[in-house]
Design a protein around this motif. Sequence first.
Motif, PDB file in Angstrom:
ATOM      1  N   SER A 254       0.768  -1.307   0.004  1.00  0.00           N
ATOM      2  CA  SER A 254       0.138   0.149  -0.082  1.00  0.00           C
ATOM      3  C   SER A 254       0.859   1.110  -0.015  1.00  0.00           C
ATOM      4  N   ALA A 255       2.120   1.107   0.267  1.00  0.00           N
ATOM      5  CA  ALA A 255       2.965   2.339   0.333  1.00  0.00           C
ATOM      6  C   ALA A 255       3.442   2.524  -0.999  1.00  0.00           C
ATOM      7  N   SER A 256       3.262   1.589  -2.139  1.00  0.00           N
ATOM      8  CA  SER A 256       3.685   2.014  -3.415  1.00  0.00           C
ATOM      9  C   SER A 256       2.585   2.139  -4.387  1.00  0.00           C
ATOM     10  N   GLY A 257       2.319   3.610  -4.357  1.00  0.00           N
ATOM     11  CA  GLY A 257       1.119   4.034  -4.861  1.00  0.00           C
ATOM     12  C   GLY A 257       1.187   4.168  -6.414  1.00  0.00           C
ATOM     13  N   LYS A 258       0.027   3.711  -6.801  1.00  0.00           N
ATOM     14  CA  LYS A 258      -0.318   3.485  -8.259  1.00  0.00           C
ATOM     15  C   LYS A 258      -0.837   4.883  -9.111  1.00  0.00           C
ATOM     16  N   TRP A 259      -0.713   4.928 -10.511  1.00  0.00           N
ATOM     17  CA  TRP A 259      -1.242   5.933 -11.248  1.00  0.00           C
ATOM     18  C   TRP A 259      -0.785   7.364 -10.313  1.00  0.00           C
ATOM     19  N   LEU A 260       0.592   7.157 -10.148  1.00  0.00           N
ATOM     20  CA  LEU A 260       1.080   8.483  -9.544  1.00  0.00           C
ATOM     21  C   LEU A 260       1.210   9.671 -10.332  1.00  0.00           C
ATOM     22  N   HIS A 261       0.724  10.786  -9.448  1.00  0.00           N
ATOM     23  CA  HIS A 261       0.838  12.231 -10.232  1.00  0.00           C
ATOM     24  C   HIS A 261       1.509  13.105  -9.382  1.00  0.00           C
ATOM     25  N   THR A 262       1.443  12.813  -7.859  1.00  0.00           N
ATOM     26  CA  THR A 262       2.145  13.831  -6.882  1.00  0.00           C
ATOM     27  C   THR A 262       2.754  13.015  -5.770  1.00  0.00           C
ATOM     28  N   ILE A 263       4.092  13.493  -5.448  1.00  0.00           N
ATOM     29  CA  ILE A 263       4.646  13.287  -4.214  1.00  0.00           C
ATOM     30  C   ILE A 263       4.862  14.393  -3.322  1.00  0.00           C
ATOM     31  N   ALA A 264       4.296  14.326  -2.061  1.00  0.00           N
ATOM     32  CA  ALA A 264       4.193  15.471  -1.061  1.00  0.00           C
ATOM     33  C   ALA A 264       5.472  15.135  -0.061  1.00  0.00           C
ATOM     34  N   ILE A 265       6.254  15.861   0.249  1.00  0.00           N
ATOM     35  CA  ILE A 265       7.486  15.940   0.963  1.00  0.00           C
ATOM     36  C   ILE A 265       6.818  16.720   2.483  1.00  0.00           C
ATOM     37  N   ARG A 266       6.801  15.884   3.376  1.00  0.00           N
ATOM     38  CA  ARG A 266       6.082  16.358   4.729  1.00  0.00           C
ATOM     39  C   ARG A 266       7.243  16.770   5.709  1.00  0.00           C
ATOM     40  N   ASN A 267       6.647  17.487   6.620  1.00  0.00           N
ATOM     41  CA  ASN A 267       7.271  17.887   7.901  1.00  0.00           C
ATOM     42  C   ASN A 267       6.745  17.152   9.001  1.00  0.00           C
ATOM     43  N   LYS A 268       5.959  16.139   8.854  1.00  0.00           N
ATOM     44  CA  LYS A 268       5.354  15.181   9.790  1.00  0.00           C
ATOM     45  C   LYS A 268       4.851  14.143   9.248  1.00  0.00           C
ATOM     46  N   VAL A 269       4.401  13.121   9.912  1.00  0.00           N
ATOM     47  CA  VAL A 269       4.066  12.047   9.375  1.00  0.00           C
ATOM     48  C   VAL A 269       2.761  12.149   8.430  1.00  0.00           C
ATOM     49  N   HIS A 270       2.793  11.620   7.635  1.00  0.00           N
ATOM     50  CA  HIS A 270       1.883  11.565   6.292  1.00  0.00           C
ATOM     51  C   HIS A 270       0.630  11.431   6.910  1.00  0.00           C
ATOM     52  N   ASP A 271      -0.476  12.428   6.631  1.00  0.00           N
ATOM     53  CA  ASP A 271      -1.862  12.052   7.120  1.00  0.00           C
ATOM     54  C   ASP A 271      -2.934  11.785   6.049  1.00  0.00           C
ATOM     55  N   GLY A 272      -2.356  11.377   5.155  1.00  0.00           N
ATOM     56  CA  GLY A 272      -3.446  11.008   3.993  1.00  0.00           C
ATOM     57  C   GLY A 272      -4.402  10.047   4.295  1.00  0.00           C
ATOM     58  N   ALA A 273      -5.277   9.672   3.290  1.00  0.00           N
ATOM     59  CA  ALA A 273      -6.070   8.682   3.215  1.00  0.00           C
ATOM     60  C   ALA A 273      -5.523   7.373   3.666  1.00  0.00           C
ATOM     61  N   LYS A 274      -5.909   6.312   4.576  1.00  0.00           N
ATOM     62  CA  LYS A 274      -5.290   5.185   4.700  1.00  0.00           C
ATOM     63  C   LYS A 274      -3.959   5.160   5.935  1.00  0.00           C
ATOM     64  N   MET A 275      -3.621   6.540   6.087  1.00  0.00           N
ATOM     65  CA  MET A 275      -2.548   6.682   7.115  1.00  0.00           C
ATOM     66  C   MET A 275      -3.208   6.992   8.474  1.00  0.00           C
ATOM     67  N   THR A 276      -4.318   7.402   8.765  1.00  0.00           N
ATOM     68  CA  THR A 276      -5.165   7.561   9.939  1.00  0.00           C
ATOM     69  C   THR A 276      -5.674   6.559  10.233  1.00  0.00           C
ATOM     70  N   GLY A 277      -6.392   6.635  11.602  1.00  0.00           N
ATOM     71  CA  GLY A 277      -7.002   5.588  12.028  1.00  0.00           C
ATOM     72  C   GLY A 277      -6.380   4.261  12.131  1.00  0.00           C
ATOM     73  N   LYS A 278      -6.773   3.077  12.019  1.00  0.00           N
ATOM     74  CA  LYS A 278      -6.039   1.802  12.283  1.00  0.00           C
ATOM     75  C   LYS A 278      -5.956   1.175  10.980  1.00  0.00           C
ATOM     76  N   SER A 279      -5.871   1.833   9.712  1.00  0.00           N
ATOM     77  CA  SER A 279      -5.424   1.542   8.531  1.00  0.00           C
ATOM     78  C   SER A 279      -3.939   1.102   8.709  1.00  0.00           C
ATOM     79  N   TYR A 280      -3.502  -0.210   8.140  1.00  0.00           N
ATOM     80  CA  TYR A 280      -2.138  -0.479   7.878  1.00  0.00           C
ATOM     81  C   TYR A 280      -1.398  -0.176   9.343  1.00  0.00           C
ATOM     82  N   LYS A 281      -1.833  -0.595  10.487  1.00  0.00           N
ATOM     83  CA  LYS A 281      -1.311  -0.553  11.566  1.00  0.00           C
ATOM     84  C   LYS A 281      -1.703  -1.565  12.511  1.00  0.00           C
TER      85      LYS A 281
END
Length: 410
Positions: free
Chosen positions: A245-272
């Motif tokens: 799930s860390a290997s994003g498909k149909w890639l158009h943007t990579i954001a370089i964050r100053n914190k742990v990324h908080d995109g969809a499926k990074m919050t809650g209990k997904s992949y944890k």
Amino acid sequence: MNRSSLFNRRGFLKKSTLATMAGMLGTKIAFADRLPTGYLPLAFQEPNPMLTKNKDLIVLNDKPWNVEPPAHLLDDAITPADKMFIRNNGLIPESIDVANWKLTINGESVKAAKTYSLSDLKKKFKTYTYQLVLECAGNGRAGYAPQTAGNQWSDGAVSCAEWTGVRLKDILADVGLKEDAVYIGYYGKDLHISQDPTKPVISRGVPIKKALEDETLVAWAMNGKDIPLTHGHPLRLVIGGWPASASGKWLHTIAIRNKVHDGAKMTGKSYKVPIDPVQPGVDPPENQFKIIESMPVKSLITFPKTGATVDLGQSISLRGHAWAGDRAVKTMQVSFDFGSTWQPCKLQNPKNRLAWQQWTAELKLPQKGYYEIWARAVDDAGVSQPMVMPQWNPEGYCNNACHRIAVKVV
């Protein structure tokens, strides 16, 4: 057949049950006295692998597509596209404009955002090719008891294809990073299952250290050809050894964050998974979970397939793959007596870091009957696969129990 009626109070199969099973199989169960407590032989689990005739991919879900091959279809050293598992969180993009496809690098921790065309990426940066293991974090989920929610993957949600592209580290060096960069997050053009373009599908990422590894690629080719649409054409991120799930498909943007990324499926209990072990069935609060990083040591038997029949005295040639996330596999073993004894296998070195390793073994089973052949890998830190089931977790992730096949000696 009621599972609870098969075992006595200590979790051992009843003698009457063993006799019934032997009758159903038409042969006795070899080493039945060594069956692990509470373990039901493969031939009596559902679906019954001794009777399975389906050689095709198994569709777990079609909206979105979640598809896996049975283990014997993964026998190739390099996984071909038509035998590769599919794990989508949303819908495949309806249209792809390769000529105008762009990759944008932005975020709080870039010195200045920058955009590249596919042609820019191919001309500006050196091209690399690596064999990389991608494994769904939920691979093996069907083996957890009690059952958890989510697609009930068996053992086939793993692949090791050959990926070609440019190193993400080279792109980020060209863009320029600030000192506070700690994480990346990707964005793809897949569409939410509701077809609402405003709803996010999945936007995961990894710490900057993992992003800057040599093998982390922005790839446009798989096995020497354009990446198939199902697997992310025309551009995808490929990060070996961590949940796919860390290997994003149909890639158009990579954001370089100053914190742990908080995109969809990074919050809650997904992949944890829980930080501390929990009792089966217990679901702790969200603050007691941690993000899955390197996947655990694991192996597959890819030949013969489960259900094989051999003549007494005939040698069985076994083969398969082993992998260990960020680590390498150090030793590989097989057992035919439910883990009472183990025989070493011949283990090859990986093609490159984060590729899987091929293994082979020759077995002669001592008498007629039903057998299970179990495979166990040990990584270079000395961590071994558990025999039956690892620590339970409520999302059903990272099941690296020994893979096993059922065979008969006649």
